[in-house]
Scaffold this motif. Sequence first.
Motif, PDB file in Angstrom:
ATOM      1  N   GLY A  76      39.958  53.267  63.597  1.00 48.77           N
ATOM      2  CA  GLY A  76      41.346  53.368  64.029  1.00 48.77           C
ATOM      3  C   GLY A  76      41.690  52.399  65.142  1.00 48.77           C
ATOM      4  N   GLU A  77      40.669  51.905  65.814  1.00 48.91           N
ATOM      5  CA  GLU A  77      40.855  50.927  66.890  1.00 48.91           C
ATOM      6  C   GLU A  77      40.692  49.492  66.395  1.00 48.91           C
ATOM      7  N   GLY A  78      40.484  49.340  65.069  1.00 48.46           N
ATOM      8  CA  GLY A  78      40.462  48.005  64.474  1.00 48.46           C
ATOM      9  C   GLY A  78      39.105  47.414  64.155  1.00 48.46           C
ATOM     10  N   ASP A  79      38.019  48.160  64.328  1.00 46.50           N
ATOM     11  CA  ASP A  79      36.678  47.662  64.011  1.00 46.50           C
ATOM     12  C   ASP A  79      36.548  47.513  62.487  1.00 46.50           C
ATOM     13  N   GLU A  80      36.414  46.278  62.017  1.00 42.74           N
ATOM     14  CA  GLU A  80      36.399  45.979  60.580  1.00 42.74           C
ATOM     15  C   GLU A  80      35.260  46.689  59.841  1.00 42.74           C
ATOM     16  N   GLU A  81      34.071  46.678  60.415  1.00 45.68           N
ATOM     17  CA  GLU A  81      32.929  47.332  59.769  1.00 45.68           C
ATOM     18  C   GLU A  81      33.159  48.836  59.653  1.00 45.68           C
ATOM     19  N   GLU A  88      35.250  53.471  52.330  1.00 45.81           N
ATOM     20  CA  GLU A  88      34.267  53.773  51.286  1.00 45.81           C
ATOM     21  C   GLU A  88      34.050  55.278  51.161  1.00 45.81           C
ATOM     22  N   GLN A  89      33.872  55.959  52.281  1.00 43.43           N
ATOM     23  CA  GLN A  89      33.625  57.397  52.247  1.00 43.43           C
ATOM     24  C   GLN A  89      34.859  58.160  51.773  1.00 43.43           C
ATOM     25  N   ARG A  90      36.022  57.772  52.237  1.00 47.51           N
ATOM     26  CA  ARG A  90      37.240  58.476  51.847  1.00 47.51           C
ATOM     27  C   ARG A  90      37.519  58.315  50.357  1.00 47.51           C
TER      28      ARG A  90
END
Length: 166
Positions: A76-81, A88-90
């Motif tokens: 949510g803070e923008g971390d691409e990984e 993937e999980q969702r």
Amino acid sequence: MTENLWGERWSKLVANVMGNGLSACTGLPGAEILQSEPLRRFSTRLGSEAIRVGQAHGCQLEEILHLTPEMIARAGEGDEEAMRACDEQRFKDSKRTSSQQRPSMGQDMQKGRRTEIEFLNGFVVREGEKLGIACTANAALTDIVKRVERGELSPDPRHITELRMN
């Protein structure tokens, strides 16, 4: 049984914050929200804000939607990984539910019932304010859901996609 009641409760709050209000203000079921990248990103940002508020309160959050709280917060803070891992999980989890599954607040809105937005996303905003944590996505969503609830707006995904907060 748990010895981490507040952590469990806050984790459940985060899961609800991520989906209920979005369904209410867009009119979409969960699967359609998930398929839209801007809505999915906004959902993750909602969760991230709620996680940071819970952590600031000292809660030891539990797994949320089969993800660690830190993974959702970083996404949510923008971390691409972290975003890739969350997506993937969702998507994996979405295969186990009906594509027409609609969160309870979305159902409430369809039936003309009053929503619980003030007790979910609105609560996150108020608790964040007490701690000096801005929860701008949760504040925006709370306002939009209340406007749809009052009949000032009709449910529409553009309420979120046009915010440019994703």
